[in-house]
Design a protein around this motif. Structure first.
Motif, PDB file in Angstrom:
ATOM      1  N   ALA B  49       7.139  -0.509   3.829  1.00 14.76           N
ATOM      2  CA  ALA B  49       6.127  -1.360   3.208  1.00 14.76           C
ATOM      3  C   ALA B  49       4.748  -0.717   3.312  1.00 14.76           C
ATOM      4  CB  ALA B  49       6.107  -2.713   3.894  1.00 14.76           C
ATOM      5  N   LEU B  50       3.917  -1.034   2.333  1.00 11.54           N
ATOM      6  CA  LEU B  50       2.576  -0.438   2.295  1.00 11.54           C
ATOM      7  C   LEU B  50       1.585  -1.264   3.096  1.00 11.54           C
ATOM      8  CD1 LEU B  50       2.702   0.278  -1.458  1.00 11.54           C
ATOM      9  CD2 LEU B  50       2.079   2.008   0.181  1.00 11.54           C
ATOM     10  N   GLY B  51       0.647  -0.572   3.666  1.00  8.30           N
ATOM     11  CA  GLY B  51      -0.424  -1.279   4.353  1.00  8.30           C
ATOM     12  C   GLY B  51      -1.747  -0.599   4.080  1.00  8.30           C
ATOM     13  N   PRO B  73       3.666   4.217 -10.758  1.00  6.80           N
ATOM     14  CA  PRO B  73       4.561   4.307 -11.907  1.00  6.80           C
ATOM     15  C   PRO B  73       5.146   2.967 -12.324  1.00  6.80           C
ATOM     16  CG  PRO B  73       5.549   5.355 -10.004  1.00  6.80           C
ATOM     17  CD  PRO B  73       4.228   4.838  -9.569  1.00  6.80           C
ATOM     18  N   SER B  74       5.099   1.968 -11.463  1.00  5.06           N
ATOM     19  CA  SER B  74       5.653   0.683 -11.896  1.00  5.06           C
ATOM     20  C   SER B  74       4.570  -0.366 -12.077  1.00  5.06           C
ATOM     21  CB  SER B  74       6.708   0.205 -10.905  1.00  5.06           C
ATOM     22  OG  SER B  74       6.194   0.269  -9.602  1.00  5.06           O
ATOM     23  N   HIS B  75       3.323   0.077 -12.111  1.00  2.33           N
ATOM     24  CA  HIS B  75       2.187  -0.807 -12.385  1.00  2.33           C
ATOM     25  C   HIS B  75       2.214  -2.049 -11.519  1.00  2.33           C
ATOM     26  CE1 HIS B  75       1.549   1.838 -15.642  1.00  2.33           C
ATOM     27  NE2 HIS B  75       2.585   1.434 -16.334  1.00  2.33           N
ATOM     28  N   CYS B  76       2.307  -1.869 -10.225  1.00  4.22           N
ATOM     29  CA  CYS B  76       2.379  -3.058  -9.389  1.00  4.22           C
ATOM     30  C   CYS B  76       1.157  -3.228  -8.504  1.00  4.22           C
ATOM     31  CB  CYS B  76       3.650  -3.061  -8.565  1.00  4.22           C
ATOM     32  SG  CYS B  76       3.772  -1.714  -7.422  1.00  4.22           S
ATOM     33  N   ILE B  77       0.151  -2.367  -8.666  1.00  6.22           N
ATOM     34  CA  ILE B  77      -1.067  -2.528  -7.878  1.00  6.22           C
ATOM     35  C   ILE B  77      -2.176  -3.071  -8.764  1.00  6.22           C
ATOM     36  CG2 ILE B  77      -2.755  -1.347  -6.412  1.00  6.22           C
ATOM     37  CD1 ILE B  77      -0.778   0.672  -5.695  1.00  6.22           C
ATOM     38  N   ARG B  78      -2.961  -3.939  -8.193  1.00  5.62           N
ATOM     39  CA  ARG B  78      -4.147  -4.388  -8.914  1.00  5.62           C
ATOM     40  C   ARG B  78      -5.315  -4.380  -7.935  1.00  5.62           C
ATOM     41  NH1 ARG B  78      -7.012  -7.365 -12.479  1.00  5.62           N
ATOM     42  NH2 ARG B  78      -7.763  -9.215 -11.432  1.00  5.62           N
ATOM     43  N   TYR B  98      -4.016  -6.364  -4.695  1.00  7.59           N
ATOM     44  CA  TYR B  98      -2.675  -6.936  -4.706  1.00  7.59           C
ATOM     45  C   TYR B  98      -1.645  -5.828  -4.893  1.00  7.59           C
ATOM     46  CZ  TYR B  98      -5.152 -11.263  -5.627  1.00  7.59           C
ATOM     47  OH  TYR B  98      -5.994 -12.323  -5.539  1.00  7.59           O
ATOM     48  N   ILE B  99      -0.591  -5.894  -4.118  1.00  3.99           N
ATOM     49  CA  ILE B  99       0.571  -5.051  -4.396  1.00  3.99           C
ATOM     50  C   ILE B  99       1.767  -5.967  -4.550  1.00  3.99           C
ATOM     51  CG2 ILE B  99       2.082  -3.210  -3.608  1.00  3.99           C
ATOM     52  CD1 ILE B  99      -0.146  -1.964  -2.175  1.00  3.99           C
ATOM     53  N   ASP B 100       2.398  -5.867  -5.687  1.00  4.62           N
ATOM     54  CA  ASP B 100       3.568  -6.689  -5.957  1.00  4.62           C
ATOM     55  C   ASP B 100       4.787  -5.983  -5.369  1.00  4.62           C
ATOM     56  OD1 ASP B 100       5.581  -8.179  -6.896  1.00  4.62           O
ATOM     57  OD2 ASP B 100       4.894  -8.260  -8.977  1.00  4.62           O
ATOM     58  N   CYS B 104       7.429  -2.844  -6.549  1.00  2.00           N
ATOM     59  CA  CYS B 104       7.186  -1.539  -5.941  1.00  2.00           C
ATOM     60  C   CYS B 104       8.498  -0.778  -5.788  1.00  2.00           C
ATOM     61  CB  CYS B 104       6.543  -1.752  -4.577  1.00  2.00           C
ATOM     62  SG  CYS B 104       6.309  -0.251  -3.647  1.00  2.00           S
ATOM     63  N   VAL B 105       8.479   0.498  -6.124  1.00  6.75           N
ATOM     64  CA  VAL B 105       9.684   1.306  -5.984  1.00  6.75           C
ATOM     65  C   VAL B 105       9.598   2.241  -4.778  1.00  6.75           C
ATOM     66  CG1 VAL B 105      10.290   1.206  -8.411  1.00  6.75           C
ATOM     67  CG2 VAL B 105       8.837   3.036  -7.606  1.00  6.75           C
ATOM     68  N   PHE B 106       8.587   2.101  -3.970  1.00  8.32           N
ATOM     69  CA  PHE B 106       8.426   2.882  -2.734  1.00  8.32           C
ATOM     70  C   PHE B 106       8.458   4.382  -2.996  1.00  8.32           C
ATOM     71  CE2 PHE B 106      10.062  -1.246  -1.602  1.00  8.32           C
ATOM     72  CZ  PHE B 106       9.115  -1.636  -0.707  1.00  8.32           C
ATOM     73  N   GLY B 108       5.560   6.200  -3.011  1.00 10.07           N
ATOM     74  CA  GLY B 108       4.508   6.835  -2.235  1.00 10.07           C
ATOM     75  C   GLY B 108       3.439   7.506  -3.069  1.00 10.07           C
ATOM     76  N   PHE B 109       3.458   7.324  -4.380  1.00 14.96           N
ATOM     77  CA  PHE B 109       2.460   7.978  -5.221  1.00 14.96           C
ATOM     78  C   PHE B 109       1.063   7.422  -4.981  1.00 14.96           C
ATOM     79  CE2 PHE B 109       5.067   9.871  -8.945  1.00 14.96           C
ATOM     80  CZ  PHE B 109       5.765  10.619  -8.033  1.00 14.96           C
ATOM     81  N   CYS B 110       0.988   6.126  -4.650  1.00 20.91           N
ATOM     82  CA  CYS B 110      -0.326   5.540  -4.414  1.00 20.91           C
ATOM     83  C   CYS B 110      -0.984   6.187  -3.193  1.00 20.91           C
ATOM     84  CB  CYS B 110      -0.210   4.037  -4.241  1.00 20.91           C
ATOM     85  SG  CYS B 110       1.106   3.533  -3.150  1.00 20.91           S
TER      86      CYS B 110
END
Ligand code: SF4
Ligand code: SF4
Lengths: 404, 182
Positions: B49-51, B73-78, B98-100, B104-106, B108-110
């Motif tokens: 999980a991201l923190g 790549p899955s557009h889940c961060i805002r 927000y991270i959905d 998230c496909v985990f 690690g690109f973010c």
């Protein structure tokens, strides 16, 4: 062969009213390896026609590729053939590198080859376990998964995920081997041949398993070629075609190995090839590890390859490229390329049409599973309905890749 | 058929051989884990999980640059970025984040994209819930994860060549002139 047998049997039958029976197999059948439906036309217990119905797992990955940058598509390739994510990554980044005419450092080529072969072993182990399980030999499944687990742990150590790896990068790889990973792979490679012998003990002498694989799902060499089969399914018929030899990539031309070939073109020969390929893979891995050169694992090509983090922190130019590459991607030259890679199932190809810019205009995936299903009817005709499970298993189908 | 193959067939020699192998395996060390009681030691590189992370002195690392949002790549961060002026010093940060986690496909690109290493992946994987909405991690939740699993996130960044384990990491930090936390 099978068809003439069928006719003979038909002639000898007394004049009873017979009719064809239509059976839907799948999409929830456990042995179809995913969600595949096959409409079988049966006459008695014989299959006279089988029609695969695809598309239950269609996710529109090819369309999705048009909306995101080349780099962002790497995690999506993991989900094509979810058993062998590394190979999909490899095939994809090779295609993009070909489009960009990008040179990958030597060390990266070796790292890629080693991991690709590890992934090939995982794929074959998975195939062996599930195929034996489909036929009813349960023990093999446990044994192959035990070894598979060791390799997946290496992946976890290497890139942080066991199945959805995303370790390959355009221009190299994400992370270098640590000494621990090298040790683990060496240890595995030393042990593994004895494990292959174990699987052999369980299967090749077993007369039930032999009766269910020998002569099943036969295809002749000409037919195999004209159906476009590839990988072990093709080589089982004795056609010597392996992209790793024909058009070498990675470090395959720098190490010694053989392409195992079958003779009879049946399921047993394909089994034999996969077992031999695992043995060859261990040899390739061992030689690559011995030869592993020093050097960078990611190309230094600021306009294309994502810069290293310490550069981003210290160097304004790299910081600008970091932002550019993650937002718009690199500017790919216009043109179209096809690049095939020998995955463990067969030739996995990516066809990319670029009109410049950071996103592909069209991306087509030549998935071996999809092509192999084209020959399904041909290979299933005339066999008993109980053999259908073996015929499925013979190609090593993964529906995620087939439907995309 | 020779006598040998006859006996082989009659006594099911191949089955006996296989049984011998499986019998031997009842004495090898077990490879399975009894999951809730025993847990796997996850490697440092593990993508969990991201923190969001703080600097050692408690300042939020994130500067609200939106690059993670663009890289995902899955557009889940805002990210909603904001800035404020304190004592004439400009400070930028994310007002909302927000991270959905359901999308998230985990990958690690973010983390790879973030220019200040504000995001880190932890070894947290047990956060399943019956309430799907709570899987959309918001800013306080992300900072909480980052705080509770700071060592994991740090180890992740080091393992993935995002940050060095030594003092130089501190030197790379983006400091806004003379800004200190109130
Ligand atoms: S790990 Fe990947 S999918 Fe998840 S938030 Fe980060 S970039 Fe997006
Ligand atoms: S987490 Fe990093 S990339 Fe995302 S907005 Fe904050 S500073 Fe930018």
């Amino acid at each position: 062969m099978a068809e003439s047998q069928l006719l003979e049997e038909k002639k000898s039958l007394p004049l009873l009213r017979t009719e064809e029976l239509l059976v839907n197999m799948g999409p929830q059948h456990p042995s179809t390896h995913g969600v595949l439906k096959v409409v079988l036309t049966l006459e008695g217990e014989r299959i006279i026609k089988s029609e695969p119905v695809l598309g239950f797992l269609h996710r529109g990955v090819e369309k999705l590729a048009e909306t995101i940058t080349y780099h962002q598509f790497i995690p999506h390739t993991d989900r094509l053939d979810y058993v062998c994510a590394m190979y999909n990554n490899f095939a994809y980044v090779r295609a993009v590198e070909k489009l960009l005419a990008l040179k990958v450092p030597d060390r990266a080529e070796y790292l890629r080859t080693i991991i690709a072969e590890v992934q090939r072993i995982i794929g074959h182990l998975f195939w062996l376990g599930s195929q034996a399980l489909d036929i009813g030999a349960m023990t093999v499944f446990f044994y192959t998964f035990r070894e598979r687990e060791l390799l997946l742990d290496i992946f976890d150590d290497l890139c942080g995920a066991r199945l959805t790896t995303s370790w390959y990068r355009i221009g190299g790889v994400e992370r270098d081997f640590t000494p621990k990973i090298i040790d683990d792979i060496y240890k595995f490679v030393a042990d593994f041949p004895s494990k292959i012998d174990e699987y052999d003990t369980l299967l090749v002498n077993n007369r039930i398993w032999l009766a269910r694989t020998k002569g099943i799902a036969y295809i002749s060499a000409e037919d195999a070629v004209s159906f476009g089969l590839s990988g072990p399914t093709l080589r089982g018929s004795g056609v010597d075609y392996d992209l790793r030899k024909v058009a070498p990539y990675g470090a395959y031309d720098k190490v010694e190995w053989k392409v195992p070939l079958g003779k009879n073109g049946d399921t047993y020969d394909r089994y034999y090839i996969r077992m031999e390929e695992m043995r060859e893979s261990t040899k390739i891995i061992k030689q690559c590890l011995d030869q592993l050169p020093e050097g960078p694992y990611l190309a230094y090509e600021p306009k294309v390859v994502i810069p290293a983090k310490d550069r981003v922190f210290t160097d304004m130019e790299s910081m600008i490229y970091q932002f550019r590459l993650f937002t718009n991607g690199f500017n790919a030259p216009p043109g179209d390329i096809y690049c095939g890679t020998e995955a463990h199932k067969g030739e996995l190809g990516f066809y990319i049409v670029s009109r410049g810019g950071g996103k592909p205009y069209r991306l087509k995936i030549r998935a071996p599973s999809f092509i192999h299903l084209g020959a399904f009817d041909h290979m299933a005709k005339g066999y008993m309905i109980a053999d259908i499970v073996t015929i499925f298993g013979t190609y090593d189908i993964v529906m995620g890749e087939c439907d995309r | 058929m020779t006598i040998r193959t006859f006996f082989k067939n009659v006594f099911f020699q191949e089955i006996l051989k296989a049984l011998k192998l499986t019998f031997k395996h009842s004495f090898v060390k077990e490879v399975t884990l009894q999951y809730p009681h025993q847990k796997l030691q996850l490697p440092d590189a593990h993508r969990g999980a991201l923190g969001l992370l703080y600097y050692d002195d408690g300042v939020e690392r994130c500067v609200g640059c939106d690059l993670c949002q663009a890289a995902c790549p899955s557009h889940c961060i805002r990210v909603v970025s904001g800035e404020d002026q304190e004592n004439g010093v400009l400070r930028r940060f994310a007002t909302e984040f927000y991270i959905d986690m359901t999308k998230c496909v985990f990958c690690g690109f973010c983390v790879e994209a973030c220019p200040v290493n504000a995001l880190g992946m932890t070894k947290l994987y047990e956060y399943s819930t019956a309430n799907k909405r709570s899987l959309i991690f918001d800013k306080p939740r992300l900072y909480e994860v980052g705080k509770n699993y700071y060592n994991d996130a740090k180890a992740y960044l080091v393992a993935h060549n995002q940050e060095k384990a030594d003092e130089s990491a501190e030197a790379w930090r983006y400091r806004f002139p003379s800004f200190t936390k109130q």
